[in-house]
Every structure is written in C-alpha cells, then in structure tokens.
Design a protein around this motif. Sequence first.
Motif, PDB file in Angstrom:
ATOM      1  N   TYR A   1       0.933  -1.526   0.144  1.00 32.22           N
ATOM      2  CA  TYR A   1      -0.435   0.086   0.051  1.00 32.22           C
ATOM      3  C   TYR A   1       0.999   1.260   0.489  1.00 32.22           C
ATOM      4  O   TYR A   1       2.259   1.584   0.277  1.00 32.22           O
ATOM      5  N   THR A   2       0.276   2.435  -0.386  1.00 35.11           N
ATOM      6  CA  THR A   2       1.220   3.821  -0.862  1.00 35.11           C
ATOM      7  C   THR A   2       0.609   4.665  -0.262  1.00 35.11           C
ATOM      8  O   THR A   2      -1.182   4.533  -0.890  1.00 35.11           O
TER       9      THR A   2
ATOM     10  N   THR B   1      -5.175   7.474   5.215  1.00 33.03           N
ATOM     11  CA  THR B   1      -5.538   6.740   4.389  1.00 33.03           C
ATOM     12  C   THR B   1      -4.444   6.056   3.653  1.00 33.03           C
ATOM     13  O   THR B   1      -4.612   6.750   2.406  1.00 33.03           O
ATOM     14  N   LEU B   2      -3.577   4.199   2.809  1.00 31.57           N
ATOM     15  CA  LEU B   2      -3.168   3.853   2.435  1.00 31.57           C
ATOM     16  C   LEU B   2      -3.481   3.268   0.923  1.00 31.57           C
ATOM     17  O   LEU B   2      -4.453   2.125   1.727  1.00 31.57           O
ATOM     18  N   TRP B   3      -3.176   3.457  -0.582  1.00 32.63           N
ATOM     19  CA  TRP B   3      -3.886   3.316  -0.974  1.00 32.63           C
ATOM     20  C   TRP B   3      -3.105   1.486  -1.468  1.00 32.63           C
ATOM     21  O   TRP B   3      -2.479   1.549  -1.922  1.00 32.63           O
ATOM     22  N   SER B   4      -3.833   0.602  -2.094  1.00 29.95           N
ATOM     23  CA  SER B   4      -3.350  -0.827  -2.410  1.00 29.95           C
ATOM     24  C   SER B   4      -2.429  -0.253  -4.097  1.00 29.95           C
ATOM     25  O   SER B   4      -2.442   0.463  -4.649  1.00 29.95           O
ATOM     26  N   SER B   5      -1.297  -0.609  -4.175  1.00 32.08           N
ATOM     27  CA  SER B   5      -0.617  -0.088  -5.551  1.00 32.08           C
ATOM     28  C   SER B   5      -1.170  -0.662  -6.822  1.00 32.08           C
ATOM     29  O   SER B   5      -0.997  -2.041  -6.686  1.00 32.08           O
ATOM     30  N   GLY B   6      -1.335   0.121  -7.598  1.00 31.62           N
ATOM     31  CA  GLY B   6      -1.492  -0.515  -8.476  1.00 31.62           C
ATOM     32  C   GLY B   6      -0.365  -0.641  -9.663  1.00 31.62           C
ATOM     33  O   GLY B   6      -0.650  -1.421 -10.629  1.00 31.62           O
ATOM     34  N   LEU B   7       0.915  -0.428  -8.975  1.00 28.10           N
ATOM     35  CA  LEU B   7       1.765  -0.903  -9.803  1.00 28.10           C
ATOM     36  C   LEU B   7       3.028  -1.948  -9.434  1.00 28.10           C
ATOM     37  O   LEU B   7       2.860  -1.892  -7.995  1.00 28.10           O
ATOM     38  N   GLY B   8       3.874  -2.806 -10.272  1.00 25.59           N
ATOM     39  CA  GLY B   8       4.461  -3.726  -8.827  1.00 25.59           C
ATOM     40  C   GLY B   8       5.729  -2.627  -8.214  1.00 25.59           C
ATOM     41  O   GLY B   8       6.030  -1.350  -8.553  1.00 25.59           O
TER      42      GLY B   8
ATOM     43  N   THR C   1       7.170   5.065  -7.372  1.00 24.12           N
ATOM     44  CA  THR C   1       7.436   5.622  -6.459  1.00 24.12           C
ATOM     45  C   THR C   1       7.346   5.442  -5.982  1.00 24.12           C
ATOM     46  O   THR C   1       7.410   5.818  -4.472  1.00 24.12           O
ATOM     47  N   ILE C   2       8.878   6.476  -5.319  1.00 19.74           N
ATOM     48  CA  ILE C   2      10.078   6.511  -4.318  1.00 19.74           C
ATOM     49  C   ILE C   2      10.058   8.224  -3.501  1.00 19.74           C
ATOM     50  O   ILE C   2      10.522   8.107  -4.958  1.00 19.74           O
ATOM     51  N   GLU C   3       9.574   8.815  -3.166  1.00 21.70           N
ATOM     52  CA  GLU C   3       9.295  10.581  -2.613  1.00 21.70           C
ATOM     53  C   GLU C   3       9.401  10.549  -1.367  1.00 21.70           C
ATOM     54  O   GLU C   3       8.274   9.891  -0.716  1.00 21.70           O
ATOM     55  N   ASP C   4      10.260  11.429  -1.371  1.00 21.55           N
ATOM     56  CA  ASP C   4      10.691  12.579   0.081  1.00 21.55           C
ATOM     57  C   ASP C   4       8.380  12.686   0.808  1.00 21.55           C
ATOM     58  O   ASP C   4       8.098  13.011   0.783  1.00 21.55           O
ATOM     59  N   GLY C   5       9.038  12.311   2.030  1.00 12.44           N
ATOM     60  CA  GLY C   5       8.347  12.187   2.527  1.00 12.44           C
ATOM     61  C   GLY C   5       6.657  10.530   2.445  1.00 12.44           C
ATOM     62  O   GLY C   5       5.440  11.028   2.568  1.00 12.44           O
TER      63      GLY C   5
ATOM     64  N   THR D   1       4.438   7.298   2.398  1.00 11.78           N
ATOM     65  CA  THR D   1       4.879   6.141   3.787  1.00 11.78           C
ATOM     66  C   THR D   1       4.173   4.757   3.019  1.00 11.78           C
ATOM     67  O   THR D   1       3.271   4.904   2.086  1.00 11.78           O
ATOM     68  N   ILE D   2       5.136   3.790   2.846  1.00 12.70           N
ATOM     69  CA  ILE D   2       4.615   2.194   2.052  1.00 12.70           C
ATOM     70  C   ILE D   2       4.418   1.233   2.936  1.00 12.70           C
ATOM     71  O   ILE D   2       5.304   1.112   4.217  1.00 12.70           O
TER      72      ILE D   2
END
Length: 147
Positions: A99-100, A121-128, A133-137, A139-140
């Motif tokens: 989730y991301t 609220t974190l959403w399931s990732s639609g990507l592998g 995407t990894i960006e500052d701030g 949460t995964i």
Amino acid sequence: MKKSIAIFLVCLTLLLAGCGQQTYDDGSIIVVIGYDQPTEYTVDLTKVKKDKGFLSVLQYLQEEYNLEIAYTDSGYGAYLTKVGSLEENPLSGAYIYVYTSVQSDFDVSQYAVFVDYKGETLWSSGLGITQMTIEDGCTIYVGVIYW
C-alpha cells in the motif's frame, strides 16, 4: 596536447561516475511492515539505490537491518513472496500486498483496497514494486491480504 588529454580524462571520469548506482538526492520515507504490532522504518533516501523502485528500499532494509525478503523476478518485475515474517501462502489464500501514500501509484481498479495507518489512508499499489514511485515523505505499508 596535454590540454586535450586532461579534457578527455575529465570527460571519462564524469561518464564513468554516471554509470554507477545513483541514489536519491535527499529525503526520507516511512516503510511499515504490518504485523499485529507494525514495525516502522524511517529510510534515508540518500542511502538507497535509485534503480528498482520499492525493491531498492527493501534491499537496503535487508542489508542494513537484516529484514528478510524473498521475491520472484518475472517478466513484469519483482513479486514479493516474503517480507520479514509476512509470507505468501497460496493454500490459505495469503499474499503479500503493498500500500502507498503516493497518489500516482494508487490502484484505481475495482480491486483497490485500503489500509489505515496512523490516521492516513494508504491505497493498494496499482504498480509492481520495481515501478513504484519513491518520494520524500511517502509511506509504504507491506501487509498480507487473503483472497
């Protein structure tokens, strides 16, 4: 002639430096491994290779914190089968799910699911994981889902 050689050596050095593993310039992210009592890591992105999306972050955690990970590398990218004590078990319908908080990576299909972590609220990732995407701030969150 000496000037040409010096210029050549400077260009060669810059070229070779560009071929090395690049890391993120700055920032940090939070990675959560969703046990009954979640384990949270704050990851300094300047220490993470910038070549495999979230897999690079997990590999960093494996190297620095002995986080056990296992994955299968398919033609579509890496597929997680184990993170810490979270483990895929097709017989019981258990699968690793990521989730991301990065909106551009949200699963927008009818299969999207959510997890709440500390009021976010974190959403399931639609990507592998290698395309995430990894960006500052951001949460995964890594958890298990049962299908």
